[in-house]
Scaffold this motif. Sequence first.
Motif, PDB file in Angstrom:
ATOM      1  N   ASP A 182       0.805  -1.212   0.000  1.00 36.27           N
ATOM      2  CA  ASP A 182       0.000   0.000   0.000  1.00 36.27           C
ATOM      3  C   ASP A 182       0.842   1.267   0.000  1.00 36.27           C
ATOM      4  OD1 ASP A 182      -2.363  -1.315  -0.116  1.00 36.27           O
ATOM      5  OD2 ASP A 182      -2.740  -1.301   2.052  1.00 36.27           O
ATOM      6  N   PHE A 183       0.166   2.357  -0.309  1.00 39.46           N
ATOM      7  CA  PHE A 183       0.746   3.696  -0.324  1.00 39.46           C
ATOM      8  C   PHE A 183       1.108   4.106   1.111  1.00 39.46           C
ATOM      9  CE2 PHE A 183       0.022   8.266   0.208  1.00 39.46           C
ATOM     10  CZ  PHE A 183       0.821   8.800  -0.775  1.00 39.46           C
ATOM     11  N   ILE A 200       1.435   2.304  -5.374  1.00 40.73           N
ATOM     12  CA  ILE A 200       1.046   0.945  -5.022  1.00 40.73           C
ATOM     13  C   ILE A 200       1.657  -0.009  -6.040  1.00 40.73           C
ATOM     14  CG2 ILE A 200      -1.123   1.615  -3.891  1.00 40.73           C
ATOM     15  CD1 ILE A 200      -2.586   0.819  -6.462  1.00 40.73           C
ATOM     16  N   ASN A 290      -2.737   8.604  -2.822  1.00 39.66           N
ATOM     17  CA  ASN A 290      -2.966   7.159  -2.783  1.00 39.66           C
ATOM     18  C   ASN A 290      -3.695   6.726  -4.058  1.00 39.66           C
ATOM     19  OD1 ASN A 290      -3.521   4.490  -2.226  1.00 39.66           O
ATOM     20  ND2 ASN A 290      -4.333   4.895  -0.171  1.00 39.66           N
ATOM     21  N   ARG A 292      -5.146   4.093  -4.776  1.00 44.58           N
ATOM     22  CA  ARG A 292      -6.375   3.334  -4.533  1.00 44.58           C
ATOM     23  C   ARG A 292      -7.618   4.231  -4.622  1.00 44.58           C
ATOM     24  NH1 ARG A 292      -6.294  -1.822  -2.254  1.00 44.58           N
ATOM     25  NH2 ARG A 292      -4.209  -2.653  -1.779  1.00 44.58           N
TER      26      ARG A 292
END
Length: 311
Positions: A182-183, A200, A290, A292
Motif C-alpha cells: 500500500d501507499f 502501489i 494514494n 487506490r
Amino acid sequence: MKNLYYFSKNKLKFIEIRGFYKKFLFLIFFTSFILSFLFFGTYYVLNEFVNPSKDIQYLKNQNKRLAQKIEIYSTKYSKINRTIDSMMIANNDLRISANLPSLSKSDLNFGVGGSLFDLDFMSSKDISNSLNSMDKFIDKINSKIEVEKINFMNVKSGLKNNELLFESIPAIKPASGFLADDFGMRFHPILHIRRMHMGIDIITDKGTPIYSPGGGVVEFAGIKGGYGNTIVINHGFGYKTLYGHLSDISVSTGQKLSRGTFIGKTGNSGILTTGPHLHYEVHHNGVPLNPRNFIFDDVNIFEKKSLAITN
C-alpha cells in the motif's frame, strides 16, 4: 294697416316711413343675435377659464387608466423578477455541481427577495413618481439578467472543464493483477530501511498489458533510475501518473492518449524490484496521492477490452 310718419325738420313736413315693420323685425332679430352671441361667448369663456372642471375630470380619468396600466405592468414585471430569483438559486446549485464556487451572500441577496416594485404608489395620483419607480425596477431586472448571463457562461465553461477533467482524471486500475504494498511508509524489501512508498504495486505476470487510466499526454517514456523502464503521463488539471518496472514501452514522449489506450507491458526492469509487477503512482500538483482512491470498481477497462477482442 296704418301708415307711420315722422316729421322732417329739413323739409318741414311729415314723411311716411316705408317698410317699418320689416325694419323693426330685422332690428329685433339682429339685437337678439348680438345678445345671444355675448351670452354664450361669456358662458364659454367662464366655463373654460373660470370653471375648467370638465378638463380636470378628463385628466383624472386618463390618470386613473394610466395608473391601472402601470399596475398591470408592475405585476407582470414582478412575476419576471420572481422567476429570475428562482433561476439564480437554481444556477447557484449548478455552480456547485460544476465545481465552481457558490455565489456570495451579497450576490444571493441581490437576486432573492420580494418584488422590487413598491405597489403602494398606485394609491397616489403622482404618475410621474410611478413611472420613475417602474424605470428603476426595470433597470434592476436588467442588471439581474446580466448577472445571470455571466453566471450561465461560467457554469457552461465549468461543465465543459468538468467533461475534460472526467475524461482525463485517472479512474481505472491500469493493469490486471493483485494490489499489494500500500501507499505510505513501509520497510523497503531491498534497501532494508523505512521509506515512503509513493504508489502501489500491482502484482501480475510479466508482459501484462498496461492501459492509460485517463486521457493525457506522455511526458516521459524511458529509463528512470530504480524504476527501470518508466512512463509518466500528464493528465492535465495538475494530475500525473507514473508506471515503473515495465518490460516494454509502447508510447513515445508527446503522444496524446485517451482512457484505455495501451501504453506498455509489465515487467521487472530496474534495480529496486523483487519480481514482476507494476509500480503505479498518482500525483496532483506534485503531491503524491494514494492511487487506490483513483481506482473505481464500476469502471473495468479489461472487461471492455476482452469484449472488443471477442467481437
